[in-house]
Design a protein around this motif. Structure first.
Motif, short mmCIF file in Angstrom:
data_model
loop_
_atom_site.label_atom_id
_atom_site.label_comp_id
_atom_site.label_asym_id
_atom_site.label_seq_id
_atom_site.Cartn_x
_atom_site.Cartn_y
_atom_site.Cartn_z
N VAL A 45 14.15 -22.54 31.22
CA VAL A 45 13.86 -21.91 29.93
C VAL A 45 14.45 -20.51 29.92
O VAL A 45 14.24 -19.73 30.87
N VAL B 94 14.69 -16.92 27.86
CA VAL B 94 13.97 -16.12 26.86
C VAL B 94 14.71 -14.81 26.66
O VAL B 94 14.73 -13.96 27.54
N ALA C 294 8.55 -14.95 24.43
CA ALA C 294 7.87 -16.21 24.74
C ALA C 294 6.43 -15.84 25.05
O ALA C 294 6.07 -15.55 26.19
N TYR D 31 4.78 -19.10 25.62
CA TYR D 31 4.71 -19.09 27.08
C TYR D 31 4.13 -20.40 27.61
O TYR D 31 4.49 -20.86 28.69
N ALA E 282 7.03 -22.41 28.02
CA ALA E 282 7.90 -21.93 29.09
C ALA E 282 7.43 -22.37 30.47
O ALA E 282 8.26 -22.68 31.34
N ILE F 73 12.15 -20.08 34.87
CA ILE F 73 12.09 -19.27 33.65
C ILE F 73 12.94 -18.03 33.86
O ILE F 73 12.76 -17.29 34.83
N VAL G 73 7.97 -14.77 35.19
CA VAL G 73 9.31 -15.33 35.10
C VAL G 73 9.95 -15.28 36.48
O VAL G 73 9.51 -14.52 37.35
#
Length: 334
Positions: free
Chosen positions: A162, A164, A168, A173, A176, A182, A283
């Motif tokens: 994913v 971003v 998000a 989120y 995600a 991420i 992330v």
């Protein structure tokens, strides 16, 4: 004489109106019949080869950057690379690029499900998916459905990243965390693992104008709070209980797919910029989607998928009629 012509013109106008109406009806019926004979699909997945697109863009720039001799060498090298790929098309992996721009209802989920179905049908071992995600969240049930669609890729053992660039948060989120990886840009807004409900109440305004609002329900908690009635502490307490329960399920969902997170620290409803989100483990890496896509292009084929829904003539006529009806019978909204 004037009366005769007046009546005659009115007659012509009435006749023309009836003829136009009949043509619309007949056209609609014909379109429905034609549509039934066609494929039942209401849309199709459009595919763009991003590597070809990017190579063409780069070549357009090289025409101005290089002299004739260097440009000739560049084109020769590019042609050889394409030929090598064409000789063994199954040797390189394929990356599928999807886009999801979320509104409060996660309306894009209808296209997402079609795109994922197409990928699952076509994907080979080693293929991956990139999802450019932009959403500040919205309704729990529709974002839950969007997350479930992404989990279909996990079930099919297709690696999902994913990307971003902007935001998000909340339901965004939730989507995600279903990914294997991420990636966020340094100033993307990430997190907001929380639940909120807010509703205006006009009870006192109506009361001041001697207007009663009556609502009838079956079931103790069919309605907890209301726009126009008098809200009770019992109703408010029940709504808070429902929000806490939803938040607990949200936390459990995040924990399942990102067990390394300290939920006591990050599941507070707060959102963080990309750099801090990376430090907290929300992330995995910091980069823009463009960087990741260019990296994928260097490694293999990248196909961008976009599901385009087709509208039949009756649907278009129905939409136009509905809009006309709304203008006639609904007050303007500013």
């Amino acid at each position: 004489m004037e009366t005769f012509f007046s009546h005659y013109l009115l007659f012509l106008a009435d006749t023309a109106t009836i003829v136009v109406a009949l043509l619309i009806v007949v056209g609609g019926i014909a379109a429905i019949a034609l549509n039934k004979r066609k494929s039942p699909a209401s849309g199709q997945v459009q595919v763009t080869d991003l590597r070809k697109q990017l190579e063409q863009s780069g070549e357009n720039v090289q025409q101005y950057r290089l002299d004739k001799k260097a440009l000739k060498i560049h084109r020769k090298t590019l042609k050889k690379d394409r030929k090598d790929r064409a000789n063994d098309p199954l040797a390189e992996s394929c990356t599928y690029l999807l886009d999801f721009k979320g509104d409060i209802r996660a309306s894009a989920v209808s296209a997402l499900r079609e795109e994922i179905s197409a990928i699952i049908q076509a994907a080979k071992p080693g293929d991956t998916v990139l999802l450019r995600l932009e959403s500040g969240g919205g309704m729990v049930n529709t974002y839950g459905l969007a997350s479930a669609q992404l989990l279909r890729l996990r079930a099919a053992k297709i690696h999902l990243t994913v990307l971003v660039d902007a935001v998000a948060a909340s339901g965004g989120y939730m989507m995600a965390v279903t990914a294997d990886r991420i990636v966020a840009s340094p100033f993307a807004l990430i997190g907001s693992i929380g639940v909120v409900a807010q509703i205006p109440n006009f009870h006192r305004w109506l009361q001041d104008r001697n207007i009663d609002w009556e609502q009838f329900t079956a079931g103790k908690f069919k309605r907890t709070v209301t726009l126009f009635g008098e809200n009770t502490e019992t109703g408010r307490a029940k709504l808070r209980e429902e929000l806490e329960e939803t938040h607990a399920q949200f936390r459990d969902f995040v924990r399942q797919y990102r067990p390394q997170l300290d939920l006591e620290q990050v599941a507070t409803g707060e959102a963080w910029l990309g750099n801090k989100a990376h430090q907290l483990g929300l992330v995995d890496d910091l980069a823009t989607s463009d960087e990741i896509i260019l990296e994928a292009v260097r490694q293999g084929k990248v196909l961008a998928l976009h599901y385009q829904r087709q509208k039949t003539l009756p649907q278009r006529l129905g939409l136009a009629a509905q809009q006309s009806w709304d203008k006639l019978w609904q007050p303007p909204i500013s």
